[in-house]
Design an enzyme around this catalytic site. Structure first.
Site, PDB file in Angstrom:
ATOM      1  CE  LYS A  96      -3.728   2.160   2.504  1.00 18.96           C
ATOM      2  NZ  LYS A  96      -3.204   3.367   3.234  1.00 18.96           N
ATOM      3  N   GLY A 157      -7.863   9.763   9.370  1.00 18.62           N
ATOM      4  CA  GLY A 157      -8.468   9.849  10.719  1.00 18.62           C
ATOM      5  C   GLY A 157      -9.461  10.894  10.984  1.00 18.62           C
ATOM      6  N   GLY A 185     -10.781   8.516   6.093  1.00 20.63           N
ATOM      7  CA  GLY A 185     -11.897   9.468   6.402  1.00 20.63           C
ATOM      8  C   GLY A 185     -12.930   9.030   6.648  1.00 20.63           C
ATOM      9  CG  ASN A 206      -5.981   1.647  11.395  1.00 23.32           C
ATOM     10  OD1 ASN A 206      -5.003   1.847  11.101  1.00 23.32           O
ATOM     11  ND2 ASN A 206      -6.734   1.410  12.659  1.00 23.32           N
ATOM     12  CB  THR A 207      -9.095   6.569  12.844  1.00 24.60           C
ATOM     13  OG1 THR A 207      -7.577   6.576  12.376  1.00 24.60           O
ATOM     14  CG2 THR A 207      -9.221   7.155  14.089  1.00 24.60           C
TER      15      THR A 207
END
EC number: 2.8.1.10
Length: 256
Positions: A96, A157, A185, A206-207
């Site tokens: 990535k 994030g 996002g 993720n976040t």
């Protein structure tokens, strides 16, 4: 079924592995998400030797595919070096690719990204480029050899969701045969569902999971949202209208 570089996966949810409160919570979230692909930062893996070994053992025990990233890299040279290190550590040609151009927004540097992608593709890597939603950048990345594109929904994030759904919809229409993944996002499951309803092949979270009060429950919520969004897209939803359209037939209705 989701397909990247000839490999097929049932889940359309990719999950990041950073920022979780503990390794056990990370493992619970991965299981709850049903994701078969997780992203891993080489910098995180390579921190403290023993901690890195324990983390890698946990990931292998989950039986998921690993997508290493070049998070934190700001130049093509740095990203290329990190990619080679990741290939040695994780034993995969997948990478990535992140080349950050702005430290405040973490917006990708399109020029450095295309340069690094071209070199890495020539060196046998299978590149997943983190990019903005610009069609010309997408064209250049495909010309460089990328067979997957990962446009952002919003800054990393931020949890803002899809800042420019028009651009994302246009990208989907422009590249009907290229796997597209919304990366960055996404804040809540409805954002993920919206991305899937646009016809995107997958989303990377993720976040929004790692920082949730209950990461495992949030991971499950995202799994359901991704599935619902994909089903909605495949069901060919109705077009939005400016005016009302009666859903109840008037035939046989009494007029008083």
């Amino acid at each position: 079924m989701l397909e990247f570089y000839g490999k097929r996966f049932e889940s359309r949810l990719l999950l990041g592995t950073a920022q979780y409160p503990s390794p056990s919570i990370l493992a619970d979230a991965v299981r709850a998400s049903l994701s078969r692909i997780v992203t891993v930062s080489l910098r995180r893996e390579s921190g403290e030797a023993r901690a890195g070994q324990d983390f890698w053992a946990l990931i292998k025990a989950l039986g998921v595919a690993v997508l290493p990233n070049t998070a934190g890299c700001h130049t093509p040279r740095e990203a290329i070096t990190t990619a080679h290190m990741a290939r040695e550590v994780f034993g995969t040609n997948w990478i990535k690719l992140e080349v950050i151009g702005d430290t405040d927004t973490l917006q990708p540097d399109p020029f450095g990204l295309v340069e690094a992608a071209r070199i890495l593709c020539d060196e046998g890597f299978e590149v997943f480029p983190y990019m903005n939603d610009d069609l010309i950048v997408a064209e250049r990345l495909i010309e460089a050899g990328c067979k997957v594109l990962m446009p952002w929904g919003a800054p990393i994030g931020s949890g803002r969701g899809l800042n420019n759904p028009y651009a994302l919809k246009t990208m989907r229409a422009h590249f009907p045969d290229i796997p597209l993944v919304v990366d960055a996002g996404i804040g809540v499951p409805s954002h993920a569902a919206a991305a899937m309803e646009l016809g995107f092949d997958a989303v990377l979270i993720n976040t929004a999971v790692a920082k949730a009060g209950d990461p495992a429950a949030m991971a499950r919520a995202f799994a359901l949202a991704v599935e619902a969004g994909r089903l909605a897209y495949e069901a060919d939803p109705i077009e939005a209208r400016d005016m009302a359209s009666p859903s109840t037939p008037l035939l046989g209705k009494a007029f008083l």
